[in-house]
Write a protein that holds these residues in place. Structure first.
Motif, mmCIF file in Angstrom:
data_model
loop_
_atom_site.group_PDB
_atom_site.id
_atom_site.type_symbol
_atom_site.label_atom_id
_atom_site.label_comp_id
_atom_site.label_asym_id
_atom_site.label_seq_id
_atom_site.Cartn_x
_atom_site.Cartn_y
_atom_site.Cartn_z
ATOM 1 N N LEU A 97 0.851 -1.172 -0.001
ATOM 2 C CA LEU A 97 0.064 0.088 -0.007
ATOM 3 C C LEU A 97 0.914 1.386 -0.098
ATOM 4 O O LEU A 97 0.552 2.256 -0.629
ATOM 5 C CB LEU A 97 -1.035 -0.026 1.229
ATOM 6 N N VAL A 98 1.737 1.101 0.570
ATOM 7 C CA VAL A 98 2.790 2.527 0.628
ATOM 8 C C VAL A 98 3.637 2.373 -0.813
ATOM 9 O O VAL A 98 3.570 3.841 -1.238
ATOM 10 C CB VAL A 98 3.932 2.094 1.716
ATOM 11 N N LEU A 99 4.052 1.466 -1.234
ATOM 12 C CA LEU A 99 4.322 1.564 -2.530
ATOM 13 C C LEU A 99 3.224 2.268 -3.710
ATOM 14 O O LEU A 99 3.789 3.045 -4.518
ATOM 15 C CB LEU A 99 4.976 0.524 -3.045
ATOM 16 N N LEU A 100 2.208 1.678 -3.550
ATOM 17 C CA LEU A 100 0.882 2.016 -4.301
ATOM 18 C C LEU A 100 0.671 3.499 -4.202
ATOM 19 O O LEU A 100 0.372 4.141 -5.088
ATOM 20 C CB LEU A 100 -0.174 0.840 -4.010
ATOM 21 N N SER A 101 0.614 4.138 -2.959
ATOM 22 C CA SER A 101 0.322 5.424 -2.715
ATOM 23 C C SER A 101 1.410 6.470 -2.904
ATOM 24 O O SER A 101 1.150 7.437 -3.115
ATOM 25 C CB SER A 101 -0.423 5.462 -1.172
ATOM 26 N N ALA A 152 13.377 -3.241 -0.520
ATOM 27 C CA ALA A 152 12.864 -3.633 0.884
ATOM 28 C C ALA A 152 12.866 -4.943 1.186
ATOM 29 O O ALA A 152 13.159 -5.257 2.233
ATOM 30 C CB ALA A 152 11.335 -3.052 0.810
ATOM 31 N N ILE A 153 12.841 -5.728 0.180
ATOM 32 C CA ILE A 153 12.879 -7.402 0.402
ATOM 33 C C ILE A 153 14.241 -7.579 0.718
ATOM 34 O O ILE A 153 14.583 -8.271 1.539
ATOM 35 C CB ILE A 153 12.585 -8.175 -0.962
ATOM 36 N N ILE A 211 10.066 6.109 4.722
ATOM 37 C CA ILE A 211 11.316 7.201 4.906
ATOM 38 C C ILE A 211 12.248 7.204 3.712
ATOM 39 O O ILE A 211 12.405 8.043 3.036
ATOM 40 C CB ILE A 211 12.119 7.031 6.110
ATOM 41 N N HIS A 212 12.610 5.921 3.062
ATOM 42 C CA HIS A 212 13.372 5.743 2.128
ATOM 43 C C HIS A 212 12.844 6.564 0.639
ATOM 44 O O HIS A 212 13.292 7.162 -0.047
ATOM 45 C CB HIS A 212 13.627 4.329 1.731
ATOM 46 N N ILE A 213 11.419 6.172 0.627
ATOM 47 C CA ILE A 213 10.735 6.874 -0.539
ATOM 48 C C ILE A 213 10.606 8.524 -0.356
ATOM 49 O O ILE A 213 10.838 9.157 -1.314
ATOM 50 C CB ILE A 213 9.216 6.097 -0.609
ATOM 51 N N GLU A 214 10.191 8.911 0.932
ATOM 52 C CA GLU A 214 10.311 10.210 0.976
ATOM 53 C C GLU A 214 11.356 10.937 0.793
ATOM 54 O O GLU A 214 11.514 12.068 0.090
ATOM 55 C CB GLU A 214 9.806 10.422 2.293
ATOM 56 N N THR A 215 12.567 10.489 1.077
ATOM 57 C CA THR A 215 13.811 11.003 1.080
ATOM 58 C C THR A 215 14.504 10.568 -0.592
ATOM 59 O O THR A 215 15.481 11.162 -0.894
ATOM 60 C CB THR A 215 14.808 10.634 2.022
ATOM 61 N N ARG A 216 13.667 9.792 -1.194
ATOM 62 C CA ARG A 216 14.365 9.357 -2.618
ATOM 63 C C ARG A 216 15.633 8.963 -2.514
ATOM 64 O O ARG A 216 16.488 9.278 -3.329
ATOM 65 C CB ARG A 216 13.976 10.574 -3.536
ATOM 66 N N ARG A 239 7.821 -1.046 7.221
ATOM 67 C CA ARG A 239 6.923 -0.124 6.387
ATOM 68 C C ARG A 239 7.391 1.227 6.568
ATOM 69 O O ARG A 239 7.432 2.104 5.714
ATOM 70 C CB ARG A 239 5.336 -0.337 7.016
ATOM 71 N N ASN A 240 7.751 1.470 7.870
ATOM 72 C CA ASN A 240 8.056 2.851 8.112
ATOM 73 C C ASN A 240 9.374 3.364 7.597
ATOM 74 O O ASN A 240 9.569 4.403 6.965
ATOM 75 C CB ASN A 240 8.107 2.928 9.822
ATOM 76 N N VAL A 241 10.202 2.367 7.559
ATOM 77 C CA VAL A 241 11.615 2.535 7.047
ATOM 78 C C VAL A 241 11.519 2.834 5.533
ATOM 79 O O VAL A 241 12.029 3.730 4.823
ATOM 80 C CB VAL A 241 12.480 1.471 7.324
ATOM 81 N N LEU A 242 10.600 1.988 4.919
ATOM 82 C CA LEU A 242 10.448 1.839 3.219
ATOM 83 C C LEU A 242 9.788 3.465 3.251
ATOM 84 O O LEU A 242 10.183 3.900 2.021
ATOM 85 C CB LEU A 242 9.527 0.801 2.900
#
Length: 355
Positions: free
Chosen positions: A117-121, A136-137, A148-153, A143-146
């Motif tokens: 859902l994080v990846l999707l949104s 992530a795998i 953060i990594h997405i938000e900071t690119r 989920r929280n760390v994922l």
């Protein structure tokens, strides 16, 4: 029935090792079972989403059918969660985002539904979404760390630092080392202004070392700050020293509060030589140096790195932006406010004298 503990016979020779091996195998089996259940659940959600898409496209079913489906599924399986209207909509979006069932089975199916859902949104580009899913795998991100990594690119910044690794390290290690460094590094979590000096940044990084390690990426372990090196009776201090578990080498990080200058690499090279001579284990790989500066001319950095035979990298760091540039230009500076206040005070004093 007696509550007395059972009297056990002494363990025979080799029993402890066997028990430890059994515990490992049981834990592994539990993990495999949990992963298998997760894969089946994610695949089921994908199939439900695919069916909704197909029926809406082929038979013209409207969005209201999802509400009806939600009520019917929850009535049929009251013990199961996940059949809310919102989650069914996510299943539909999930199937639309991943039309290839093979990707669902091999990649995103290994992630919990919450991760998906994080990846999707958060991500719209399929290639980006898959890259973050695979990371992530590989690294076991929560989920929280994922998020953060997405938000900071972080993935988009990985491998972007200026380095000379291709000429100073063997091919397999040079590729991994290059991908281990980013540009720029984001230190938003420090809550420091852009004018913060080197020592203030260093102090804050150590204070927030967990967030710093997260920004550095997988594999970095903190060794120490202001690490003392005694070279011929003279004392030198390394800003920050790390060990990279995958590269099997020490990483020296030096902070510079201004723009990159070629002479900065001379000091860093000296530290690398000292660590290799005094700290590095014979089985460790050559120490890597990373110079973090407020800004750099990329061409100047590349020229400076080209002439060095030690593995070095140069990257920028970004501190928190307190205000957007378009707002900052419209607001008075601290100096302007102080001058205004002093002017008002002087004016008041003059009026008092004249009265």
């Amino acid at each position: 029935m007696s509550d007395k503990p059972v009297k056990l016979t002494p363990a025979p020779e080799g029993y402890a090792d066997w028990l430890a091996d059994l515990k490992t195998r049981i834990h592994t089996a539990q993990q495999r079972a949990a992963l298998a259940v997760n894969r089946e659940l994610v695949l089921l959600y994908w199939q439900i989403g695919r069916d909704i898409l197909a029926r809406q496209a082929e038979q013209g079913w409207g969005a209201k059918v999802i509400e009806r489906l939600s009520q019917d599924l929850r009535s049929a399986y009251p013990e199961m969660k996940g059949f809310s209207r919102a989650n069914l909509m996510y299943m539909r979006a999930f199937a639309a985002a991943w039309p290839d069932e093979q990707i669902v089975q091999q990649a995103v199916g290994q992630l919990p539904w919450g991760h998906n859902l994080v990846l999707l949104s958060q991500l719209k580009d399929p290639a980006q979404r898959l890259a973050y899913a695979e990371s992530a795998i590989a690294h076991g991100w929560s989920r929280n760390v994922l998020n953060i990594h997405i938000e900071t690119r972080s993935l988009e910044r990985s491998g972007k630092a200026a380095t000379n690794f291709s000429t100073t390290l063997p091919a397999p290690q040079s590729d991994l080392a290059r991908e281990s460094l980013k540009d720029p590094y984001r230190f938003d979590f420090l809550s420091l202004s852009r004018e913060a000096g080197e020592r203030a940044i260093e102090n804050a990084l150590v204070k927030h070392v967990t967030e710093f390690l997260l920004e550095l990426g997988a594999g970095f372990a903190f060794v120490g700050r202001q690490v003392l090196l005694d070279v011929g009776g003279d004392e030198f201090f390394i800003d920050l020293l790390f060990y990279h578990l995958k590269l099997r080498c020490y990483v020296v990080i030096e902070l510079k509060g201004g723009k990159f200058k070629p002479e900065h690499l001379g000091q860093l090279s000296f530290y690398l030589t000292a660590v290799d001579e005094q700290v590095k284990h014979p089985q460790d790989n050559p120490t890597i140096g990373l110079l973090l500066c407020k800004s750099k001319n990329k061409v100047v950095a590349e020229y400076a790195l080209r002439q060095n035979n030690q593995p070095l990298g140069v990257a920028e760091y970004k501190l928190i932006e307190s205000l957007p540039p378009e707002l900052a230009t419209d607001l008075p500076s601290i100096e302007q406010i102080e001058q205004e206040l002093m002017g008002n005070a002087a004016g008041t004093a003059k009026a008092d004298d004249e009265s």
